[in-house]
Enzyme design. Structure first.
Site: not given
Ligand code: ATP
Ligand code: MG
Length: 276
Positions: A8, A10, A12-13, A76, A105, A127, A129, A231
């Site tokens: 995945d 994403g 950010t991660l 997704e 995110t 996340g 933010t 996350s």
């Protein structure tokens, strides 16, 4: 390791899910701003033959991977729901319908009823933010440090609570509810703010916005349960407490699944595995 993995990619991660030699589900995470780490890891595991792939950065990752492996893309939201259903079953939950709030995110909110699911809304408060505001306001940018220090902080002199306004009289709603996130700063002329206290207050702002919105959808769709994933919640007891307490206060039942940040990667793995 088995020959299929789920990824995945994403905002950010980038999360990976795979099955090891002992037939156990394993997870791995990489920052999405350095896809060469993902490439290196895949190359160091030559037994990988097939990849189930999802996430908004799928195309960006594919450009870096340039792999000949068999890749199965899955949207997704589909992947996330598949992963959530698997985790719910693993943890013994049986729900006919629920709201699923994915705090990545940004935050995406879904409604699930049996095999039907649809995206009902979301908010840019998520996340990203939490880490963004924390970095700007305190200089603390590391997620683990943000979470640790927030748990040592207090919101008392920064947030304005209902009881602070309705002093000496009966408040129309519960006194300990937040009347205004960060609202006490201007009123108290309170500018000397401790970083840990600021971090706690940012967590609460993010958590309360997300919970307020999730509850509205739960009421609209007449759902008792709200499943919070992503996350941003991983090892983040403070945020879970903010969200959990507020959800319960509003007469709904919060569910926090372990490893919920990996739901999308898990769904991509299951989807690819089931192709055969
Ligand atoms: N090791 C970490 N590094 C950075 N952020 C982390 C870490 N662990 C948890 N987080 C938090 O998790 C958030 C990202 O969550 P998640 O992985 O679910 O989102 P994403 O899939 O990257 O984004 P989106 O789904 O919105 O595209 C970050 O914004 C941060 O708050
Ligand atoms: Mg995501």
């Amino acid at each position: 390791m088995q020959k299929v993995i789920g990824i995945d990619a994403g905002g950010t991660l980038t999360k990976l899910a795979f099955i090891n030699e002992q037939n156990e589900l394993q997870y791995k995470v990489f920052p999405s701003n350095n896809f060469s780490l993902v490439k290196d890891w895949i190359e160091s595991n030559p037994q990988i033959e097939e990849i189930g792939l999802t996430g908004g950065r799928t195309e960006q990752l594919l450009k870096v991977l340039k792999t000949m492996k068999s890749i199965e893309y899955i949207v997704e939201f589909e992947a996330t729901i598949k992963g959530v259903k698997y985790l719910l079953e693993q943890e013994g939950h049986q729900l006919d319908k629920s709201i699923i709030t994915n705090i990545g995110t940004g935050t995406s909110i879904h409604y699930m009823e049996g095999n039907f699911h649809t995206r009902v809304g979301g908010t840019g408060v998520g996340g990203g933010t939490l880490t963004g505001l924390s970095t700007i306001m305190t200089g603390v940018s590391n997620f683990t440090e943000i979470v640790e220090r927030a748990s040592l902080g207090s919101r008392e002199n920064i947030d304005l609570f209902v009881k602070d306004i309705f002093q000496g009289m009966e408040a129309p709603i519960e006194g300990h509810l937040t009347a205004s996130n960060f609202g006490n700063v201007s009123i108290m002329n309170n500018t000397k703010l401790e970083p840990n206290n600021l971090l706690a207050t940012i967590q609460a702002l993010v958590g309360e916005v997300i919970t307020t919105l999730s509850i509205q959808f739960a009421e609209q769709k007449e759902c008792e349960h709200i499943i919070y994933i992503g996350s941003t919640l991983m090892n983040n007891e403070y945020l879970k407490k903010v969200i959990g307490n507020y959800t319960i206060l509003k007469k709904h039942k919060p569910i926090f699944l372990s490893n919920s940040g990996y739901a999308g990667a898990l769904g991509a793995l299951l989807n690819k595995s089931n192709q055969k």
